[in-house]
Design a protein around this motif. Structure first.
Motif, mmCIF file in Angstrom:
data_model
loop_
_atom_site.group_PDB
_atom_site.id
_atom_site.type_symbol
_atom_site.label_atom_id
_atom_site.label_comp_id
_atom_site.label_asym_id
_atom_site.label_seq_id
_atom_site.Cartn_x
_atom_site.Cartn_y
_atom_site.Cartn_z
ATOM 1 N N ALA A 51 0.834 -1.205 0.000
ATOM 2 C CA ALA A 51 0.000 0.000 0.000
ATOM 3 C C ALA A 51 0.865 1.250 0.000
ATOM 4 O O ALA A 51 2.007 1.236 0.473
ATOM 5 N N VAL A 52 0.299 2.331 -0.502
ATOM 6 C CA VAL A 52 0.941 3.639 -0.392
ATOM 7 C C VAL A 52 1.111 3.932 1.100
ATOM 8 O O VAL A 52 0.271 3.548 1.926
ATOM 9 N N ALA A 53 2.181 4.606 1.474
ATOM 10 C CA ALA A 53 2.437 4.930 2.886
ATOM 11 C C ALA A 53 1.195 5.538 3.529
ATOM 12 O O ALA A 53 0.538 6.384 2.933
ATOM 13 N N THR A 54 0.880 5.075 4.697
ATOM 14 C CA THR A 54 -0.258 5.493 5.543
ATOM 15 C C THR A 54 -1.612 5.026 5.012
ATOM 16 O O THR A 54 -2.635 5.385 5.584
ATOM 17 N N GLN A 55 -1.653 4.193 3.968
ATOM 18 C CA GLN A 55 -2.929 3.812 3.359
ATOM 19 C C GLN A 55 -3.326 2.346 3.567
ATOM 20 O O GLN A 55 -4.276 1.875 2.936
ATOM 21 N N CYS A 56 -2.651 1.633 4.468
ATOM 22 C CA CYS A 56 -3.008 0.222 4.688
ATOM 23 C C CYS A 56 -4.455 0.081 5.161
ATOM 24 O O CYS A 56 -5.184 -0.782 4.671
ATOM 25 N N ASP A 57 -4.871 0.906 6.106
ATOM 26 C CA ASP A 57 -6.244 0.795 6.610
ATOM 27 C C ASP A 57 -7.262 1.105 5.522
ATOM 28 O O ASP A 57 -8.270 0.414 5.388
ATOM 29 N N ARG A 58 -6.995 2.126 4.728
ATOM 30 C CA ARG A 58 -7.894 2.464 3.623
ATOM 31 C C ARG A 58 -7.984 1.315 2.632
ATOM 32 O O ARG A 58 -9.061 0.931 2.173
ATOM 33 N N ASP A 59 -6.835 0.707 2.290
ATOM 34 C CA ASP A 59 -6.834 -0.407 1.339
ATOM 35 C C ASP A 59 -7.539 -1.625 1.931
ATOM 36 O O ASP A 59 -8.258 -2.338 1.221
ATOM 37 N N PHE A 84 4.493 0.934 1.402
ATOM 38 C CA PHE A 84 5.583 1.241 0.481
ATOM 39 C C PHE A 84 6.390 2.399 1.051
ATOM 40 O O PHE A 84 5.839 3.394 1.506
ATOM 41 N N ASP A 85 7.697 2.268 1.023
ATOM 42 C CA ASP A 85 8.605 3.317 1.485
ATOM 43 C C ASP A 85 9.284 3.917 0.256
ATOM 44 O O ASP A 85 10.187 3.310 -0.330
ATOM 45 N N ALA A 86 8.853 5.092 -0.138
ATOM 46 C CA ALA A 86 9.374 5.730 -1.348
ATOM 47 C C ALA A 86 10.863 6.058 -1.243
ATOM 48 O O ALA A 86 11.520 6.245 -2.275
ATOM 49 N N ALA A 87 11.404 6.108 -0.030
ATOM 50 C CA ALA A 87 12.822 6.399 0.145
ATOM 51 C C ALA A 87 13.690 5.159 -0.053
ATOM 52 O O ALA A 87 14.909 5.262 -0.184
ATOM 53 N N GLU A 88 13.077 4.002 -0.094
ATOM 54 C CA GLU A 88 13.807 2.753 -0.236
ATOM 55 C C GLU A 88 14.180 2.528 -1.708
ATOM 56 O O GLU A 88 13.340 2.671 -2.598
ATOM 57 N N ALA A 89 15.408 2.198 -1.964
ATOM 58 C CA ALA A 89 15.872 1.930 -3.329
ATOM 59 C C ALA A 89 15.147 0.708 -3.890
ATOM 60 O O ALA A 89 14.769 -0.191 -3.130
ATOM 61 N N PRO A 90 14.953 0.644 -5.204
ATOM 62 C CA PRO A 90 14.234 -0.491 -5.798
ATOM 63 C C PRO A 90 14.800 -1.858 -5.402
ATOM 64 O O PRO A 90 14.038 -2.762 -5.047
ATOM 65 N N GLU A 91 16.110 -2.018 -5.428
ATOM 66 C CA GLU A 91 16.709 -3.309 -5.080
ATOM 67 C C GLU A 91 16.457 -3.652 -3.622
ATOM 68 O O GLU A 91 16.192 -4.800 -3.272
ATOM 69 N N ALA A 92 16.553 -2.663 -2.731
ATOM 70 C CA ALA A 92 16.310 -2.895 -1.304
ATOM 71 C C ALA A 92 14.843 -3.235 -1.045
ATOM 72 O O ALA A 92 14.534 -4.060 -0.184
ATOM 73 N N ALA A 93 13.949 -2.598 -1.791
ATOM 74 C CA ALA A 93 12.523 -2.874 -1.625
ATOM 75 C C ALA A 93 12.217 -4.335 -1.959
ATOM 76 O O ALA A 93 11.421 -4.980 -1.276
ATOM 77 N N ALA A 94 12.841 -4.853 -2.997
ATOM 78 C CA ALA A 94 12.641 -6.259 -3.367
ATOM 79 C C ALA A 94 13.348 -7.180 -2.372
ATOM 80 O O ALA A 94 12.768 -8.176 -1.917
ATOM 81 N N GLU A 95 14.576 -6.844 -2.015
ATOM 82 C CA GLU A 95 15.373 -7.679 -1.112
ATOM 83 C C GLU A 95 14.685 -7.878 0.233
ATOM 84 O O GLU A 95 14.774 -8.949 0.842
ATOM 85 N N ARG A 96 13.979 -6.876 0.689
ATOM 86 C CA ARG A 96 13.304 -6.938 1.990
ATOM 87 C C ARG A 96 12.293 -8.088 2.045
ATOM 88 O O ARG A 96 12.005 -8.619 3.126
ATOM 89 N N PHE A 97 11.765 -8.513 0.889
ATOM 90 C CA PHE A 97 10.789 -9.601 0.873
ATOM 91 C C PHE A 97 11.425 -10.985 0.802
ATOM 92 O O PHE A 97 10.734 -11.997 0.927
ATOM 93 N N GLU A 98 12.724 -11.050 0.615
ATOM 94 C CA GLU A 98 13.433 -12.337 0.531
ATOM 95 C C GLU A 98 13.217 -13.197 1.780
ATOM 96 O O GLU A 98 12.756 -14.342 1.667
ATOM 97 N N PRO A 99 13.521 -12.694 2.987
ATOM 98 C CA PRO A 99 13.289 -13.546 4.165
ATOM 99 C C PRO A 99 11.800 -13.795 4.426
ATOM 100 O O PRO A 99 11.437 -14.838 4.980
#
Length: 181
Positions: A51-59, A84-99
């Motif tokens: 979800a867009v930041a702060t929008q989990c409840d809305r979604d 979603f953290d817009a400050a997170e680099a694309p590779e880091a955003a994907a890597e975070r889901f690995e574990p």
């Protein structure tokens, strides 16, 4: 035919496709996501909504209103919403889901079923999002991850963007699950 009924044959033979869905407006998204997420849950997947930041409840509310048993799926551990953290680099955003993928598979889920908020129709949004999609594809291609990337496309450059999305998505579909042109 629902979106899921159109997508399900793409999963035969153990395929884990990375797909894009192109919509005329964001109003089409809840029905598409509910169909996709329900299919993932029926097939034993761990369903993730970004979800867009702060929008989990809305979604959560929108998905519930569109017919997804969000509360039940969350309670069973079959659905998780992340911001979603817009400050997170694309590779880091994907890597975070690995574990998280490894943990879901250890818990007995068949795959990760991932989708997110819609991108577009602006050119800057489109360009930024494609970097994240490409990083996700590089990390998870060939793994038990079924991905649906929603885009809102409008205007004369829609056909060009569909062709661009087709460079790294296994299929580019419309909101009914048909191949977009």
């Amino acid at each position: 035919m629902s979106f899921a009924e159109a997508v399900e044959p793409r999963l035969d033979g153990g395929s884990c496709p990375h797909m894009a869905v192109v919509l005329r407006s964001g109003r089409e998204l809840p029905a598409v996501l509910v169909s996709f997420y329900a299919l993932g849950a029926r097939r034993g997947g761990w369903v993730v909504h970004h979800a867009v930041a702060t929008q989990c409840d809305r979604d959560r509310e929108r998905l519930t209103a569109a017919g997804l048993d969000v509360g039940g799926l969350e309670a069973s551990g079959s659905l998780a919403l992340f911001e979603f953290d817009a400050a997170e680099a694309p590779e880091a955003a994907a890597e975070r889901f690995e574990p998280l993928l490894a943990d879901a598979l250890e818990r007995g889920h068949s795959a990760l079923w991932y989708s997110r908020f819609p991108i577009g129709p602006g050119a800057a949004e489109f360009a930024g999002a494609t970097a994240y999609d490409r990083a996700w594809d590089a990390r998870f291609r060939g793994r038990p991850v079924i991905t649906l990337c929603p885009y809102v496309l409008a205007g004369e450059d829609a056909g060009e963007r569909v062709a661009h999305l087709g460079q790294w998505h296994d299929a580019v579909l419309d909101g009914e699950g048909h191949v977009a042109e």
